[in-house]
Structure formats: structure tokens, C-alpha cells
Design an enzyme around this catalytic site. Structure first.
Site, PDB file in Angstrom:
ATOM      1  N   LEU A  73       5.738  -8.743   1.755  1.00  0.00           N
ATOM      2  CA  LEU A  73       6.531  -8.703   0.525  1.00  0.00           C
ATOM      3  C   LEU A  73       5.766  -9.152  -0.715  1.00  0.00           C
ATOM      4  CD1 LEU A  73       9.930  -9.957   1.964  1.00  0.00           C
ATOM      5  CD2 LEU A  73       9.100  -7.611   1.712  1.00  0.00           C
ATOM      6  N   CYS A  74       4.457  -9.330  -0.580  1.00  0.00           N
ATOM      7  CA  CYS A  74       3.626  -9.687  -1.741  1.00  0.00           C
ATOM      8  C   CYS A  74       3.356  -8.451  -2.588  1.00  0.00           C
ATOM      9  CB  CYS A  74       2.288 -10.270  -1.286  1.00  0.00           C
ATOM     10  SG  CYS A  74       2.360 -11.994  -0.868  1.00  0.00           S
ATOM     11  N   HIS A  75       3.382  -8.648  -3.893  1.00  0.00           N
ATOM     12  CA  HIS A  75       3.044  -7.562  -4.810  1.00  0.00           C
ATOM     13  C   HIS A  75       1.535  -7.336  -4.822  1.00  0.00           C
ATOM     14  CE1 HIS A  75       6.934  -8.976  -6.353  1.00  0.00           C
ATOM     15  NE2 HIS A  75       7.101  -7.738  -6.762  1.00  0.00           N
ATOM     16  N   MET A 110      -0.123 -16.930  -3.095  1.00  0.00           N
ATOM     17  CA  MET A 110      -0.429 -16.347  -1.788  1.00  0.00           C
ATOM     18  C   MET A 110      -1.869 -15.850  -1.726  1.00  0.00           C
ATOM     19  SD  MET A 110       2.141 -17.071  -0.074  1.00  0.00           S
ATOM     20  CE  MET A 110       1.486 -16.361   1.419  1.00  0.00           C
ATOM     21  N   GLU A 111      -2.382 -15.362  -2.849  1.00  0.00           N
ATOM     22  CA  GLU A 111      -3.767 -14.898  -2.884  1.00  0.00           C
ATOM     23  C   GLU A 111      -4.732 -16.066  -2.685  1.00  0.00           C
ATOM     24  OE1 GLU A 111      -1.269 -11.715  -4.189  1.00  0.00           O
ATOM     25  OE2 GLU A 111      -1.272 -13.827  -4.744  1.00  0.00           O
ATOM     26  N   ASP A 125     -15.178 -17.948  13.099  1.00  0.00           N
ATOM     27  CA  ASP A 125     -15.731 -16.776  13.773  1.00  0.00           C
ATOM     28  C   ASP A 125     -17.252 -16.861  13.885  1.00  0.00           C
ATOM     29  OD1 ASP A 125     -15.690 -14.069  14.893  1.00  0.00           O
ATOM     30  OD2 ASP A 125     -16.584 -13.487  12.972  1.00  0.00           O
TER      31      ASP A 125
END
Length: 157
Positions: A73-75, A110-111, A125
Site C-alpha cells: 500500500l506504499c505510494h 517506509m523508504e 547475506d
């Protein structure tokens, strides 16, 4: 109020059409704990896979740009700046700080969180062959500037 739910409780992407374009910035952090020998290998540039910090930095930047592909739901945003800083912290951890900014209609929290998270995952990793006991910790928003909700600083919350 949860803004990602409509009146029937169904998930939807928030409509930001009528929101003003303003400067927005967010800063997030993460930490990767590891054996002191693993951190020394990274800092000394002796890791067989190459420059761990450089690869993690690029991975974090790329992740910030792909956040809307990962979080449903992130733009999709036109980021104007992404900076990922990595540093040895003590004898056994890497501290990651990600900063994202733009002028837009929605925030970049969020970014920044995605950038810090993916940088941490990249370190894991690249180093898992020499240290399977690493832990990724303390992924959190440190600061948010701009938008209707104003300024947030983690230490003042």
C-alpha cells in the site's frame, strides 16, 4: 484511525491527490551484531566477497527506490535523495543509518526503514558463510520531518 482501511474494513491505498506538496524527510536505523572477527574482516577490507559496506550501501539505496514494489500500500515516490551510512560500532556491530527525502504528498518513512533493513540483510547475506550467528536488531524510525503530522524524533516520543 487506520488510513489504509475503507469504511468496510478493506485495505486500500490512501488517496493523496488533494494533499499539498511539502518537503519530507525520514531517517531510520538498523544494527547488525556479529563476531568481532567478522567485523574486523569487513573493516580491514579482507572479506572474500569484496567491500561489504559498499555493496550494502548500494543495496539500501536500491531498496528505498523499490519500496512500493515490496510494501503493497506504499505510494511509488520520486525520491530526491537517499543516503545510507554504515559504520563499525564497537567491536561487534555495524550501525546503519538511512536518510530519504523528497518534495511530495506523502512521507518517506517506509523508504528509510526499507533502506536500513535491506542494507542489514545484505551484510548478513555477504557474511553468513563466516558468521551464521549474526543478528539484525533495532530497526526503527529515528526522525520524520514534514507533512501534516509534523516533526517526530524517536528520543522525544
Amino acid at each position: 484511525m487506520l488510513t489504509h482501511l475503507d469504511s468496510q474494513g478493506r485495505a486500500h491505498m490512501v488517496d493523496v491527490t488533494d494533499k499539498s506538496v511539502t518537503f519530507r524527510e525520514a531517517v531510520a536505523e538498523a544494527r547488525v551484531r556479529m563476531l568481532p572477527e567478522t567485523l574486523k574482516m569487513i573493516v580491514d577490507g579482507a572479506h572474500p566477497k569484496g567491500d561489504v559496506f559498499a555493496v550494502a550501501r548500494i543495496a539500501g539505496i536500491q531498496a528505498a527506490k523499490k519500496t512500493s514494489d515490496l510494501i503493497p500500500l506504499c505510494h511509488p515516490l520520486m525520491l530526491t535523495g537517499v543516503k545510507v551510512e554504515l559504520s563499525a560500532d564497537g567491536a561487534d556491530s555495524v550501525h546503519i543509518v538511512a536518510r530519504c527525502k523528497l518534495s511530495g504528498q506523502t512521507g518517506v518513512e517506509m523508504e528509510a526503514l526499507t533502506a536500513a533493513s535491506v542494507a542489514a540483510l545484505t551484510i548478513y547475506d555477504m557474511c553468513k558463510a563466516v558468521d551464521r550467528g549474526m543478528t539484525i536488531e533495532s530497526i526503527r524510525l529515528l526522525e520524520k520531518l514534514g507533512g501534516k503530522s509534523g516533526h517526530f524524533k524517536a528520543d522525544q516520543a
